[in-house]
Design a protein around this motif. Structure first.
Motif, mmCIF file in Angstrom:
data_model
loop_
_atom_site.group_PDB
_atom_site.id
_atom_site.type_symbol
_atom_site.label_atom_id
_atom_site.label_comp_id
_atom_site.label_asym_id
_atom_site.label_seq_id
_atom_site.Cartn_x
_atom_site.Cartn_y
_atom_site.Cartn_z
ATOM 1 N N UNK A 1 2.852 18.753 0.093
ATOM 2 C CA UNK A 1 2.216 20.019 0.472
ATOM 3 C C UNK A 1 2.513 21.140 -0.505
ATOM 4 N N UNK A 2 3.551 20.970 -1.324
ATOM 5 C CA UNK A 2 3.868 21.955 -2.350
ATOM 6 C C UNK A 2 3.026 21.725 -3.602
ATOM 7 N N UNK A 3 2.695 20.476 -3.881
ATOM 8 C CA UNK A 3 1.940 20.124 -5.074
ATOM 9 C C UNK A 3 0.445 20.405 -4.904
ATOM 10 N N UNK A 4 -0.066 20.156 -3.712
ATOM 11 C CA UNK A 4 -1.515 20.214 -3.499
ATOM 12 C C UNK A 4 -2.119 21.593 -3.769
ATOM 13 N N UNK B 1 -5.839 24.667 -6.984
ATOM 14 C CA UNK B 1 -6.163 25.897 -7.711
ATOM 15 C C UNK B 1 -6.630 25.592 -9.129
ATOM 16 N N UNK B 2 -5.995 24.603 -9.782
ATOM 17 C CA UNK B 2 -6.416 24.196 -11.128
ATOM 18 C C UNK B 2 -7.839 23.651 -11.093
ATOM 19 N N UNK B 3 -8.123 22.804 -10.108
ATOM 20 C CA UNK B 3 -9.480 22.258 -9.967
ATOM 21 C C UNK B 3 -10.480 23.384 -9.729
ATOM 22 N N UNK B 4 -10.083 24.364 -8.911
ATOM 23 C CA UNK B 4 -10.970 25.497 -8.618
ATOM 24 C C UNK B 4 -11.287 26.285 -9.884
ATOM 25 N N UNK C 1 -14.569 14.752 -6.417
ATOM 26 C CA UNK C 1 -13.219 15.245 -6.732
ATOM 27 C C UNK C 1 -12.946 16.549 -5.995
ATOM 28 N N UNK C 2 -13.914 17.451 -6.023
ATOM 29 C CA UNK C 2 -13.745 18.736 -5.342
ATOM 30 C C UNK C 2 -13.579 18.527 -3.844
ATOM 31 N N UNK C 3 -14.354 17.635 -3.272
ATOM 32 C CA UNK C 3 -14.228 17.362 -1.832
ATOM 33 C C UNK C 3 -12.855 16.798 -1.493
ATOM 34 N N UNK C 4 -12.324 15.946 -2.366
ATOM 35 C CA UNK C 4 -10.982 15.394 -2.136
ATOM 36 C C UNK C 4 -9.935 16.496 -2.094
ATOM 37 N N UNK C 5 -9.965 17.378 -3.083
ATOM 38 C CA UNK C 5 -8.984 18.463 -3.110
ATOM 39 C C UNK C 5 -9.241 19.479 -2.009
ATOM 40 N N UNK C 6 -10.491 19.607 -1.585
ATOM 41 C CA UNK C 6 -10.798 20.482 -0.461
ATOM 42 C C UNK C 6 -10.115 19.981 0.804
ATOM 43 N N UNK C 7 -10.220 18.696 1.065
ATOM 44 C CA UNK C 7 -9.608 18.113 2.263
ATOM 45 C C UNK C 7 -8.092 18.183 2.192
ATOM 46 N N UNK C 8 -7.510 17.851 1.033
ATOM 47 C CA UNK C 8 -6.043 17.909 0.919
ATOM 48 C C UNK C 8 -5.535 19.341 1.013
ATOM 49 N N UNK C 9 -6.306 20.307 0.520
ATOM 50 C CA UNK C 9 -5.904 21.713 0.644
ATOM 51 C C UNK C 9 -5.914 22.155 2.105
ATOM 52 N N UNK C 10 -6.878 21.645 2.866
ATOM 53 C CA UNK C 10 -6.919 21.938 4.306
ATOM 54 C C UNK C 10 -5.657 21.417 4.987
ATOM 55 N N UNK C 11 -5.283 20.185 4.685
ATOM 56 C CA UNK C 11 -4.088 19.591 5.282
ATOM 57 C C UNK C 11 -2.828 20.354 4.870
ATOM 58 N N UNK C 12 -2.767 20.783 3.613
ATOM 59 C CA UNK C 12 -1.617 21.561 3.146
ATOM 60 C C UNK C 12 -1.558 22.910 3.856
ATOM 61 N N UNK C 13 -2.710 23.530 4.073
ATOM 62 C CA UNK C 13 -2.746 24.819 4.767
ATOM 63 C C UNK C 13 -2.203 24.681 6.187
ATOM 64 N N UNK D 1 -9.403 26.404 -0.392
ATOM 65 C CA UNK D 1 -10.342 25.837 0.578
ATOM 66 C C UNK D 1 -11.687 26.541 0.480
ATOM 67 N N UNK D 2 -11.654 27.871 0.495
ATOM 68 C CA UNK D 2 -12.903 28.623 0.477
ATOM 69 C C UNK D 2 -13.573 28.532 -0.889
ATOM 70 N N UNK D 3 -12.791 28.623 -1.977
ATOM 71 C CA UNK D 3 -13.369 28.529 -3.305
ATOM 72 C C UNK D 3 -14.009 27.180 -3.559
ATOM 73 N N UNK D 4 -13.319 26.114 -3.174
ATOM 74 C CA UNK D 4 -13.869 24.772 -3.362
ATOM 75 C C UNK D 4 -15.073 24.542 -2.447
ATOM 76 N N UNK D 5 -15.005 25.108 -1.230
ATOM 77 C CA UNK D 5 -16.147 24.994 -0.319
ATOM 78 C C UNK D 5 -17.378 25.682 -0.913
ATOM 79 N N UNK D 6 -17.150 26.820 -1.559
ATOM 80 C CA UNK D 6 -18.266 27.499 -2.216
ATOM 81 C C UNK D 6 -18.810 26.644 -3.359
ATOM 82 N N UNK D 7 -17.890 25.931 -4.053
ATOM 83 C CA UNK D 7 -18.326 25.083 -5.155
ATOM 84 C C UNK D 7 -19.222 23.950 -4.708
ATOM 85 N N UNK D 8 -18.936 23.386 -3.539
ATOM 86 C CA UNK D 8 -19.762 22.262 -3.057
ATOM 87 C C UNK D 8 -20.901 22.739 -2.164
ATOM 88 N N UNK D 9 -20.959 24.044 -1.893
ATOM 89 C CA UNK D 9 -22.018 24.555 -1.005
ATOM 90 C C UNK D 9 -23.421 24.309 -1.555
#
Length: 367
Positions: free
Chosen positions: A13-16, A21-24, A39-51, A234-242
């Motif tokens: 949860x510290x790494x994600x 953010x780098x992917x964003x 890839x963006x969807x993967x990091x979006x989901x893991x960011x949700x879990x980390x949050x 989460x929001x930035x990546x969500x905007x990217x896949x919107x």
């Protein structure tokens, strides 16, 4: 939280959040290929879990109901930023995006999260117990905010269509922020005990009474920082896949209102997971705080923000709900009132709320 004593490995949860953010940064405002979308969807989901993880750390440190408030406000502030950004980019065709997203948030929280939380606890314990006074206060606030901001524009006559006149919009914005401020003061200061988990016997459970299991101050501050970073991602990546979401909805022939539903589902995912976890711990009141508190924050912070943003936005700001949406909102309020009145709920009440949530999803794609 950050290092395991035995192996000295950094917690996932510290790494994600930094990785997300780098992917964003590398995908921001860029057209994504099919692989990069995955890839963006993967990091979006893991960011949700980390949050969710870091929100729980903060909540354990500061206790309830402050923990639920932190997550609700953090998610909503960033949700508002996403809505305004997409409205600016979308022009006049996005004039109803704020209404659709806020209404989706109300349906998701007041029916989806509430129904699932009650259902899970009732399945295990037979009945779910919570504070009728605290939950009733939250439901009353949601009802008033929704009525002032989403229902009245349907019936006002100063402007054609489901639109407020400038003075009416200013009043709705001021009333929303005032009601939200009063609710926060009531929940956290004057009547905090009304929003704490309760036992079947009515005994209040106060997390602050057991400091031994609370994380350290440093751990809590780190958790708060990573929580905010994760939510931004989460929001930035969500905007990217919107755009991919919108293209998929258009290809499927779905209405524009489904975009608001998709945004709300993505943004509210951290709170949904957190609420389900709290229900698994028999802390129904905390789950309800997350649900109704998110609905209050969504309306109370979104309406004032879009009211100010409407000065620069092209086209009218459509806030009035459609006929089927009004029916769903009315049923939600009536069912919610019957649910919270006695401070206990059975399997049936959870099922009724989930049925309303399912009806919303069906009507969102087939109006």
């Amino acid at each position: 939280m950050t290092v395991r004593t035995a192996s000295r490995r950094i917690h996932w949860s510290v790494v994600v959040p930094p990785a997300a953010a780098v992917v964003l940064v590398f995908t921001w405002q860029r057209s994504l290929s099919g692989v990069m979308t995955g890839v963006v969807c993967f990091f979006l989901i893991t960011a949700v879990l980390a949050a969710v993880h870091h929100a729980e750390v903060v909540a354990e440190r500061i206790g309830q109901p402050y923990g639920a408030l932190v997550l609700a406000v953090a998610v909503t502030v960033i949700e508002v930023a996403l809505i305004v950004t997409m409205m600016v980019d979308g022009g006049e065709k996005a004039s109803a995006l704020a209404r659709d997203t806020v209404f989706a948030a109300v349906m998701i929280t007041c029916n989806g999260i509430v129904g699932l939380s009650l259902l899970l606890v009732a399945l295990r314990r037979g009945e779910a117990f919570f504070s009728a006074e605290g939950t009733g206060t939250q439901l009353a606030t949601v009802t008033t905010l929704a009525g002032l901001s989403l229902v009245l524009p349907k019936f006002t006559t100063s402007e054609p269509g489901p639109v407020f006149a400038t003075a009416q919009l200013a009043f709705a914005a001021l009333a929303s922020i005032a009601l939200y401020g009063m609710f926060v003061a009531t929940q956290t200061v004057r009547h905090r005990e009304k929003f704490l988990p309760v036992t079947p016997g009515g005994e209040v459970i106060d997390d602050l009474d057991d400091p031994a299991h609370r994380p350290s101050k440093g751990t809590a501050w780190l958790g708060l920082g990573l929580l905010l970073l994760a939510l931004v991602c989460v929001v930035g990546l969500a905007k990217g896949v919107s755009p991919a979401i919108e293209d998929g909805l258009d290809a499927a022939g779905l209405p524009r209102s489904a975009v608001g539903a998709a945004i709300a589902l993505l943004v509210l995912l951290p709170e949904s997971i957190a609420a389900v976890r709290e229900a698994g711990r028999d802390r129904v009141q905390t789950s309800l705080n997350l649900a109704y508190g998110s609905a209050i924050a969504s309306i109370g912070l979104t309406i004032p923000t879009v009211a100010i943003a409407s000065i620069w936005l092209a086209g009218p700001l459509k806030l009035g709900l459609g006929s089927s949406q009004l029916v769903l909102l009315t049923m939600t309020v009536l069912v919610g009132t019957l649910t919270v009145t006695h401070g206990r709920a059975t399997l049936q009440q959870g099922g009724v709320h989930l049925a309303l949530f399912a009806a919303y999803l069906v009507l969102a794609v087939m109006p």
